[in-house]
Scaffold this motif. Structure first.
Motif, PDB file in Angstrom:
ATOM      1  N   PHE A  84       0.832  -1.205   0.000  1.00 29.69           N
ATOM      2  CA  PHE A  84       0.000   0.000   0.000  1.00 29.69           C
ATOM      3  C   PHE A  84       0.867   1.257   0.000  1.00 29.69           C
ATOM      4  O   PHE A  84       0.609   2.211  -0.745  1.00 29.69           O
ATOM      5  N   THR A  96      -7.488   6.450   3.203  1.00 29.55           N
ATOM      6  CA  THR A  96      -7.617   5.274   4.058  1.00 29.55           C
ATOM      7  C   THR A  96      -8.967   5.303   4.751  1.00 29.55           C
ATOM      8  O   THR A  96      -9.314   6.301   5.401  1.00 29.55           O
ATOM      9  N   GLY A 105      -7.046   0.695   2.319  1.00 28.78           N
ATOM     10  CA  GLY A 105      -6.414   1.739   1.532  1.00 28.78           C
ATOM     11  C   GLY A 105      -7.041   1.857   0.153  1.00 28.78           C
ATOM     12  O   GLY A 105      -7.447   0.856  -0.454  1.00 28.78           O
ATOM     13  N   ALA A 127      -4.625  -1.943   4.537  1.00 33.94           N
ATOM     14  CA  ALA A 127      -3.832  -0.925   5.222  1.00 33.94           C
ATOM     15  C   ALA A 127      -3.756  -1.289   6.702  1.00 33.94           C
ATOM     16  O   ALA A 127      -4.687  -1.883   7.253  1.00 33.94           O
TER      17      ALA A 127
END
Length: 259
Positions: A84, A96, A105, A127
């Motif tokens: 990411f 996010t 993400g 994420a």
């Protein structure tokens, strides 16, 4: 995508305004589509219209959207994992989505199909569920003011050819309803300074003059990005309050003891 208003910033601003109840989902997505055309969210196996994707995340308990404006060597607003982070740095921006116990993400890229379709494709990535190291709005505004002064002093010390003063347009701050006045002020200033950074020209300077100007502009660019992130996070910061953010930003005593 207009450089003064990255589409990730627009998603975060209007998405947070929607989550806070200041606008409806249709209004938020319409604003995004006016900025950059149709929006879809894709994985390796699926493609979902952004409107439906956001609605589903709301059902899952999404509480906020965070903005990332990273640059090489400065992963501003990112907490990983590496795939990411690398994708966001390559794009120069990301958003996010914060959900209970996890984060997702979203990295944008142009979505061109045929001769007439032009939109945005958001690539969905995992994420880390951690709070990024980003400044609060007050600290970011102070840092931006300091960087402006330093950059002005450095640039005024560099003699070089001048071909008239560039025209800097009044830029939209990019924020949505519900943001505090200070956030609008800081965001508007960052938009104008982003225009200045784009217009900075090194033609006709010596290598030493270029080095002086380059460092000053890099420092200002960093301060602009940090202030823009802080401004777009401000609606969440105001909703949660400083005490909540402080608790999230540091481990509790049991975690510090390894408990």
């Amino acid at each position: 995508m207009h450089p003064d208003s990255p589409i990730s910033a627009t998603l975060v601003a209007w998405g947070n305004a929607w989550l806070a109840g200041h606008v409806g989902l249709d209004e938020a997505v319409d604003r995004l589509e006016r900025a950059a055309g149709p929006q879809v969210v894709s994985t390796e196996v699926t493609e979902t219209p952004l409107r439906g994707f956001l609605a589903d995340l709301r059902v899952e308990g999404m509480t906020a959207l965070r903005l990332s404006l990273p640059a090489p060597g400065d992963p501003l607003g990112l907490t990983g994992p590496p795939p990411f982070t690398m994708a966001a740095v390559d794009a120069g921006q990301a958003a996010t989505a914060v959900l209970p116990g996890r984060c997702l993400g979203l990295v944008p890229s142009p979505d061109l199909r045929g001769s007439s379709y032009s939109g945005v494709r958001w690539t969905l990535m995992e994420a880390r569920a951690a709070v990024p190291d980003v400044p609060g709005l007050a600290d970011a505004e102070h840092e931006l003011t300091s960087a402006m002064r330093s950059a002005t002093d450095a640039l005024l010390s560099v003699d070089g050819p001048r071909e008239g003063q560039p025209s800097i347009r009044t830029a939209d701050d990019g924020l949505a309803p519900g943001y505090p006045p200070r956030a609008h002020r800081v965001a508007a200033l960052t938009a104008r300074l982003a225009s200045v950074l784009r217009l900075a020209d090194e033609r006709g300077l010596t290598s030493g003059q270029i080095a002086v100007r380059g460092q000053a502009l890099r420092d200002l660019d960093r301060a602009v990005r940090r202030a823009r992130v802080a401004a777009h996070n401000a609606i969440v910061e105001a909703r949660q309050g400083p005490d909540t953010l402080a608790r999230r930003a540091r481990p509790d005593s049991a975690q510090q003891r390894g408990g």
